[in-house]
Design a protein around this motif. Structure first.
Motif, PDB file in Angstrom:
ATOM      1  N   LYS A 115       0.799  -1.079   0.117  1.00  0.00           N
ATOM      2  CA  LYS A 115      -0.093  -0.084  -0.047  1.00  0.00           C
ATOM      3  C   LYS A 115       0.720   1.161  -0.097  1.00  0.00           C
ATOM      4  CE  LYS A 115      -4.376  -1.448   1.870  1.00  0.00           C
ATOM      5  NZ  LYS A 115      -5.205  -1.076   0.645  1.00  0.00           N
ATOM      6  N   PHE A 116       2.035   0.948   0.277  1.00  0.00           N
ATOM      7  CA  PHE A 116       3.110   2.387   0.331  1.00  0.00           C
ATOM      8  C   PHE A 116       2.909   2.971  -1.075  1.00  0.00           C
ATOM      9  CE2 PHE A 116       7.233   3.906  -0.965  1.00  0.00           C
ATOM     10  CZ  PHE A 116       7.494   4.871   0.053  1.00  0.00           C
ATOM     11  N   PHE A 117       2.984   2.295  -2.145  1.00  0.00           N
ATOM     12  CA  PHE A 117       3.155   2.780  -3.481  1.00  0.00           C
ATOM     13  C   PHE A 117       1.779   3.361  -4.013  1.00  0.00           C
ATOM     14  CE2 PHE A 117       5.895  -0.929  -2.989  1.00  0.00           C
ATOM     15  CZ  PHE A 117       7.349  -0.201  -3.539  1.00  0.00           C
ATOM     16  N   PHE A 118       0.749   3.548  -3.214  1.00  0.00           N
ATOM     17  CA  PHE A 118      -0.403   4.073  -3.426  1.00  0.00           C
ATOM     18  C   PHE A 118      -0.389   5.465  -2.790  1.00  0.00           C
ATOM     19  CE2 PHE A 118      -1.070  -0.272  -4.331  1.00  0.00           C
ATOM     20  CZ  PHE A 118      -1.708  -0.265  -5.613  1.00  0.00           C
ATOM     21  N   ASN A 119      -0.452   6.512  -3.604  1.00  0.00           N
ATOM     22  CA  ASN A 119      -0.427   7.770  -3.222  1.00  0.00           C
ATOM     23  C   ASN A 119      -1.497   8.979  -3.811  1.00  0.00           C
ATOM     24  OD1 ASN A 119       2.136   7.844  -1.041  1.00  0.00           O
ATOM     25  ND2 ASN A 119       2.500   6.792  -2.750  1.00  0.00           N
ATOM     26  N   ALA A 120      -1.873   9.642  -3.000  1.00  0.00           N
ATOM     27  CA  ALA A 120      -2.495  10.870  -3.535  1.00  0.00           C
ATOM     28  C   ALA A 120      -1.832  11.766  -4.500  1.00  0.00           C
ATOM     29  CB  ALA A 120      -3.473  11.513  -2.350  1.00  0.00           C
ATOM     30  N   LYS A 121      -2.610  12.480  -5.302  1.00  0.00           N
ATOM     31  CA  LYS A 121      -1.927  13.303  -6.253  1.00  0.00           C
ATOM     32  C   LYS A 121      -2.108  14.467  -5.706  1.00  0.00           C
ATOM     33  CE  LYS A 121      -3.830  13.535 -10.279  1.00  0.00           C
ATOM     34  NZ  LYS A 121      -4.269  13.180 -11.562  1.00  0.00           N
ATOM     35  N   ILE A 122      -0.683  15.451  -5.788  1.00  0.00           N
ATOM     36  CA  ILE A 122      -0.721  16.867  -5.518  1.00  0.00           C
ATOM     37  C   ILE A 122      -0.240  17.511  -6.835  1.00  0.00           C
ATOM     38  CG2 ILE A 122       0.428  18.595  -4.347  1.00  0.00           C
ATOM     39  CD1 ILE A 122       0.551  16.495  -1.972  1.00  0.00           C
ATOM     40  N   LYS A 123      -0.962  18.334  -7.275  1.00  0.00           N
ATOM     41  CA  LYS A 123      -0.810  18.973  -8.538  1.00  0.00           C
ATOM     42  C   LYS A 123       0.409  19.983  -8.319  1.00  0.00           C
ATOM     43  CE  LYS A 123      -5.138  18.393 -10.761  1.00  0.00           C
ATOM     44  NZ  LYS A 123      -4.737  17.649 -11.857  1.00  0.00           N
ATOM     45  N   ARG A 124       1.302  20.237  -9.636  1.00  0.00           N
ATOM     46  CA  ARG A 124       2.069  21.280  -9.728  1.00  0.00           C
ATOM     47  C   ARG A 124       2.008  21.936 -10.975  1.00  0.00           C
ATOM     48  NH1 ARG A 124       7.994  18.918  -7.874  1.00  0.00           N
ATOM     49  NH2 ARG A 124       7.599  17.482  -9.497  1.00  0.00           N
ATOM     50  N   GLU A 125       2.459  22.969 -11.112  1.00  0.00           N
ATOM     51  CA  GLU A 125       2.035  24.094 -12.207  1.00  0.00           C
ATOM     52  C   GLU A 125       3.143  23.805 -13.324  1.00  0.00           C
ATOM     53  OE1 GLU A 125       1.818  28.100 -10.814  1.00  0.00           O
ATOM     54  OE2 GLU A 125       0.027  27.728  -9.926  1.00  0.00           O
ATOM     55  N   GLN A 126       4.435  23.720 -12.966  1.00  0.00           N
ATOM     56  CA  GLN A 126       5.431  23.613 -13.973  1.00  0.00           C
ATOM     57  C   GLN A 126       6.057  22.367 -13.920  1.00  0.00           C
ATOM     58  OE1 GLN A 126       8.235  26.790 -13.027  1.00  0.00           O
ATOM     59  NE2 GLN A 126       6.761  28.503 -13.018  1.00  0.00           N
ATOM     60  N   HIS A 127       5.787  21.164 -13.210  1.00  0.00           N
ATOM     61  CA  HIS A 127       6.327  19.924 -13.323  1.00  0.00           C
ATOM     62  C   HIS A 127       5.186  19.136 -12.944  1.00  0.00           C
ATOM     63  CE1 HIS A 127       9.544  22.604 -11.586  1.00  0.00           C
ATOM     64  NE2 HIS A 127      10.280  21.915 -12.123  1.00  0.00           N
ATOM     65  N   ASP A 128       5.539  17.694 -13.286  1.00  0.00           N
ATOM     66  CA  ASP A 128       4.743  16.595 -13.196  1.00  0.00           C
ATOM     67  C   ASP A 128       4.028  16.655 -11.721  1.00  0.00           C
ATOM     68  OD1 ASP A 128       5.396  16.195 -15.861  1.00  0.00           O
ATOM     69  OD2 ASP A 128       6.576  14.555 -15.353  1.00  0.00           O
ATOM     70  N   ASP A 129       2.845  15.982 -11.651  1.00  0.00           N
ATOM     71  CA  ASP A 129       2.130  15.832 -10.448  1.00  0.00           C
ATOM     72  C   ASP A 129       2.954  15.030  -9.658  1.00  0.00           C
ATOM     73  OD1 ASP A 129       0.191  17.378 -11.211  1.00  0.00           O
ATOM     74  OD2 ASP A 129      -1.181  15.476 -12.020  1.00  0.00           O
ATOM     75  N   ILE A 130       3.303  15.195  -8.132  1.00  0.00           N
ATOM     76  CA  ILE A 130       4.002  14.684  -7.167  1.00  0.00           C
ATOM     77  C   ILE A 130       3.255  14.096  -6.344  1.00  0.00           C
ATOM     78  CG2 ILE A 130       3.903  16.722  -5.741  1.00  0.00           C
ATOM     79  CD1 ILE A 130       6.922  15.870  -5.024  1.00  0.00           C
ATOM     80  N   ALA A 131       3.499  12.675  -5.861  1.00  0.00           N
ATOM     81  CA  ALA A 131       2.844  11.995  -4.742  1.00  0.00           C
ATOM     82  C   ALA A 131       3.147  12.389  -3.333  1.00  0.00           C
ATOM     83  CB  ALA A 131       3.587  10.513  -5.013  1.00  0.00           C
ATOM     84  N   SER A 132       1.888  12.197  -2.717  1.00  0.00           N
ATOM     85  CA  SER A 132       2.146  12.794  -1.106  1.00  0.00           C
ATOM     86  C   SER A 132       3.062  12.362  -0.511  1.00  0.00           C
ATOM     87  CB  SER A 132       0.531  12.480  -0.629  1.00  0.00           C
ATOM     88  OG  SER A 132       0.562  10.871  -0.624  1.00  0.00           O
ATOM     89  N   GLU A 133       3.508  11.057  -0.757  1.00  0.00           N
ATOM     90  CA  GLU A 133       4.635  10.426   0.098  1.00  0.00           C
ATOM     91  C   GLU A 133       5.939  11.220  -0.127  1.00  0.00           C
ATOM     92  OE1 GLU A 133       6.226   7.989   2.942  1.00  0.00           O
ATOM     93  OE2 GLU A 133       3.898   8.075   2.327  1.00  0.00           O
ATOM     94  N   SER A 134       5.982  11.746  -1.434  1.00  0.00           N
ATOM     95  CA  SER A 134       7.307  12.269  -1.505  1.00  0.00           C
ATOM     96  C   SER A 134       7.231  13.869  -0.964  1.00  0.00           C
ATOM     97  CB  SER A 134       7.311  12.572  -3.100  1.00  0.00           C
ATOM     98  OG  SER A 134       7.601  11.408  -3.935  1.00  0.00           O
ATOM     99  N   VAL A 135       5.898  14.421  -0.862  1.00  0.00           N
ATOM    100  CA  VAL A 135       5.712  15.812  -0.206  1.00  0.00           C
ATOM    101  C   VAL A 135       6.295  15.534   1.216  1.00  0.00           C
ATOM    102  CG1 VAL A 135       4.159  17.508   0.521  1.00  0.00           C
ATOM    103  CG2 VAL A 135       4.024  16.496  -1.773  1.00  0.00           C
ATOM    104  N   LYS A 136       5.693  14.417   1.840  1.00  0.00           N
ATOM    105  CA  LYS A 136       6.092  14.147   3.366  1.00  0.00           C
ATOM    106  C   LYS A 136       7.475  13.919   3.585  1.00  0.00           C
ATOM    107  CE  LYS A 136       1.918  11.434   4.268  1.00  0.00           C
ATOM    108  NZ  LYS A 136       1.230   9.825   4.526  1.00  0.00           N
ATOM    109  N   GLN A 137       8.222  13.498   2.768  1.00  0.00           N
ATOM    110  CA  GLN A 137       9.721  13.222   2.778  1.00  0.00           C
ATOM    111  C   GLN A 137      10.348  14.652   2.548  1.00  0.00           C
ATOM    112  OE1 GLN A 137      11.209  10.582   3.812  1.00  0.00           O
ATOM    113  NE2 GLN A 137       9.184   9.643   3.960  1.00  0.00           N
ATOM    114  N   ALA A 138       9.694  15.587   1.540  1.00  0.00           N
ATOM    115  CA  ALA A 138      10.357  16.964   1.509  1.00  0.00           C
ATOM    116  C   ALA A 138      10.076  17.603   2.823  1.00  0.00           C
ATOM    117  CB  ALA A 138       9.528  17.515   0.329  1.00  0.00           C
TER     118      ALA A 138
END
Length: 525
Positions: free
Chosen positions: A430-453
Motif C-alpha cells: 500500500k506504500f506505493f499508492f499515493n494521492a496526487k498533488i498538482k504542480r504548475e511547472q512540473h509533473d504531479d507529485i505523490a503525497s509520500e514524496s511531499v512528506k519526505q520533503a
C-alpha cells in the motif's frame, strides 16, 4: 377482506457467492502469517492433502484418470476389482516393509556393545559433587541460568520481602503490585489518583497514613519512581532521590505544564531565577525517566517476512513470490487405503479430493494475483526503483486494477498486509499508492514524496529557531509544491514530528557542561 394464496413467477438477477469464490476472496486478503496458519489447519482437517514435496499424486490408472474413475458411477466390475486388488497389494507391501524396518530398529536398540560402553565409561571424568559446580557453570553468570527474564512484579516483590512490613502492610503492597501498568504507574480504572491509596488501603484493612508510608517505600525501590500515581509524582521521587535542589523540585511540582509547553520565561519569572538556570533545570528533568518500568517490558521484535521479492537483474526488475516457510501442498497417496472398504468411504474421499483441489487452486490464484499486482506496481513506479522516493509517482488502486483487468477491491485485498522486498528496502504494497498533488511547472507529485520533503526541511532547520508550518509552506512553494498550512500540519503529525514550539531546543545556550549542571543543582549535604 379475504386472504388469497397464489403463485407468481418473477425473474431477477443477483450475485451468488459460491463457496469457491468465498474461499478465494478470503485467502486473497490473508497476511502471510494467516496464510501459514490456514495451510496448517487445512492439512490437519483434510487427510487427502500432504506437505511432502515428492508425494506421489495417485491420480492416474491403467484405464485413464483415477480421479475420473472415482467420480464415474458406471465403472465395470472388472476394472473395479483390478484397481482394488492392485491397491491391496501395494498396501501389503508397504506394511511388510514398515514391519521389517521397525523390527531391525528394535534389534539395534536392544543390542548394546557392552565392551565399548565400559571403555567409554572409564574414560569419563568424575561427576561433580552436589555442593560444587563445574568450571563451565562457575563461569556462567547467574542471569544466564534463568529460564525467563524477571518481571517488574517479581523484581519488586523480592525487595518488599526484605522490608519489615506487617501482615496488613504486605497485603497493601501486594495490591499495589497487582495494579501497576506497563509503565510502572499505580492506576485503577475509573478512580482519580488521589483516591487510589484510600481504596487499596480499605481493601487491605490498613489505615491511609500507613498505606502512604508503604507506598513511599515502594516508590524508592528499584526502579526509582515506580508505583507513582502520575507523572509529577514519578519525576518528583526521582529528583528527590538524586538530591536535586529546591528549584528543580518546584519546577516538577508546580510548573510541569509550563515546562511541557517550553514556556521557560514564565518559569523564570515565577521562581525568580535566570533563564539560563531554567534551561539547566529543564535539561536535568529531561534526563529523568517518565516510564520507570520500561526495562521490564519485554517487547519481542516483530520480523516481517516479505510476500514477494523485486530483484534487479541488469536493467530489469524481476518479481518472484516468496514461498519459503510455507508448506508445499500435494494430493496424498495414502487416501487410497480408504476406498477398499465401502462406497461411503469412496464418497468421503471424493469430497475431500474436491476440497483439496479447490484449496490448492485458491492458493495458486492468490500467488499469481500478488505477482501480477506487484509487476504492475514496478512498471508504474519504475522511477522510484531507479532513483529513490523523490520520484515516487501518484497512483491509485483503480490504476492498477484497470491495468491488470481486475476489480479495484481485488487490488485492495492483495495489497493489505502484504510486503515486498526491493533494492530500495522493505515496503508494504500500500506504500506505493499515493494521492496526487498538482504542480504548475512540473509533473504531479505523490503525497509520500511531499512528506519526505517536509521531513528533510525540518531536519535541516536551526534547532534554536525552528520553522513554523507557514514557513514550510513557503519553502515548498519554491519547489513548485503548493499545499495548505493545515496539510503541512497533517503530514508533520503523520511523520511524528512536533510543532515548532515543541521542537525548539534552547539547552545549548547554557554555559555549564552537562555534568556540572547536576552538581550545581544538587542540594548541599
Amino acid at each position: 377482506m379475504a386472504l388469497e394464496l397464489k403463485q407468481q413467477l418473477k425473474q431477477t438477477q443477483q450475485l451468488i457467492m459460491t463457496p469457491q469464490l468465498q474461499q478465494a476472496i478470503k485467502m486473497l486478503q490473508m497476511s502471510r502469517l494467516e496464510l501459514a496458519d490456514a495451510l496448517q489447519q487445512e492439512l490437519i482437517e483434510n487427510p487427502v492433502l500432504s506437505e511432502e514435496e515428492d508425494e506421489e499424486q495417485w491420480l492416474s490408472s491403467d484405464d485413464g484418470n483415477f480421479e475420473a474413475d472415482l467420480r464415474s458411477p458406471g465403472l465395470s466390475e472388472e476394472v473395479e476389482h483390478r484397481k482394488l486388488s492392485s491397491i491391496e497389494e501395494a498396501i501389503r507391501e508397504d506394511q511388510e516393509k514398515l514391519e521389517r524396518r521397525n523390527a531391525g530398529e528394535e534389534r539395534k536398540r536392544r543390542e548394546i556393545d557392552w565392551e565399548r560402553f565400559l571403555e567409554n565409561r572409564s574414560l569419563e571424568g568424575p561427576l561433580p559433587s552436589a555442593g560444587r559446580l563445574s568450571d563451565d557453570e562457575e563461569e556462567r553468570p547467574f542471569d544466564a541460568t534463568l529460564s525467563r527474564e524477571e518481571g517488574l512484579v517479581e523484581h519488586l516483590a523480592r525487595q518488599i520481602r526484605l522490608e519489615d512490613f506487617n501482615e496488613k502492610e504486605l497485603a497493601f503492597a501486594a495490591l499495589v503490585l497487582g495494579n501497576l501498568d506497563d509503565d510502572g504507574y499505580l492506576r485503577l480504572d475509573d478512580t482519580p489518583p488521589e483516591q487510589v491509596v484510600p481504596k487499596l488501603a480499605e481493601d487491605a484493612g490498613l489505615d491511609v497514613e500507613s498505606a502512604e508510608e508503604v507506598l513511599k517505600t515502594i516508590q524508592r525501590m528499584d526502579p526509582v519512581g515506580v508505583a507513582a500515581r502520575d507523572l509529577r509524582e514519578c519525576l518528583l521521587v526521582q529528583a528527590e532521590e538524586q538530591g536535586y535542589d529546591e528549584a528543580v523540585l518546584q519546577v516538577i511540582d508546580k510548573h510541569l505544564r509550563h515546562l511541557e509547553r517550553k514556556q521557560y520565561a514564565a518559569i523564570a519569572k515565577a521562581l525568580n531565577i535566570s533563564l539560563e538556570e531554567v534551561y539547566d533545570i529543564a535539561e536535568v528533568i529531561a534526563d529523568l525517566d517518565p516510564r520507570p518500568a520500561r526495562q521490564f517490558v519485554s517487547e519481542a521484535p516483530q520480523y516481517i517476512t516479505p510476500d514477494v521479492y523485486v530483484i534487479k537483474v541488469g536493467d530489469d526488475y524481476i518479481v518472484t513470490a516468496n514461498d519459503d516457510g510455507l508448506p508445499r501442498l500435494a494430493i496424498s497417496s495414502y487416501y487410497r487405503t480408504a476406498i477398499e472398504h465401502s462406497q461411503s468411504a469412496k464418497e468421503f474421499v471424493q469430497n475431500k479430493l474436491r476440497a483439496a483441489e479447490r484449496f490448492i487452486r485458491a492458493i495458486d490464484q492468490r500467488r499469481r494475483t500478488i505477482i501480477r499486482v506487484t509487476e504492475c506496481i514496478v512498471e508504474k513506479q519504475r522511477a522510484f526503483f531507479d532513483h529513490g522516493i523523490e520520484h515516487l509517482k501518484p497512483m491509485t488502486l483503480r490504476d492498477v486494477a484497470d491495468a491488470i483487468g481486475v476489480h479495484e477491491s481485488t487490488v485492495s485485498r492483495v495489497t493489505s498486509n502484504k510486503y515486498v522486498a526491493t533494492p530500495r528496502g522493505l515496503f508494504e504494497l500500500k506504500f506505493f499508492f499515493n494521492a496526487k498533488i498538482k504542480r504548475e511547472q512540473h509533473d504531479d507529485i505523490a503525497s509520500e514524496s511531499v512528506k519526505q520533503a517536509i521531513k528533510r526541511i525540518i531536519a535541516n532547520e536551526d534547532p534554536h529557531n525552528p520553522l513554523s508550518d507557514q514557513r514550510i509552506v513557503e519553502i515548498l512553494a519554491q519547489q513548485d509544491i503548493i499545499i495548505a498550512r493545515r496539510t503541512v500540519a497533517k503530514y508533520r503529525e503523520m511523520l511524528g514530528i512536533l510543532n515548532s514550539t515543541q521542537r525548539k531546543r534552547p539547552f545549548e545556550k547554557s554555559s555549564f557542561p552537562k555534568g556540572q549542571k547536576r552538581d550545581r543543582l544538587a542540594r548541599a549535604g
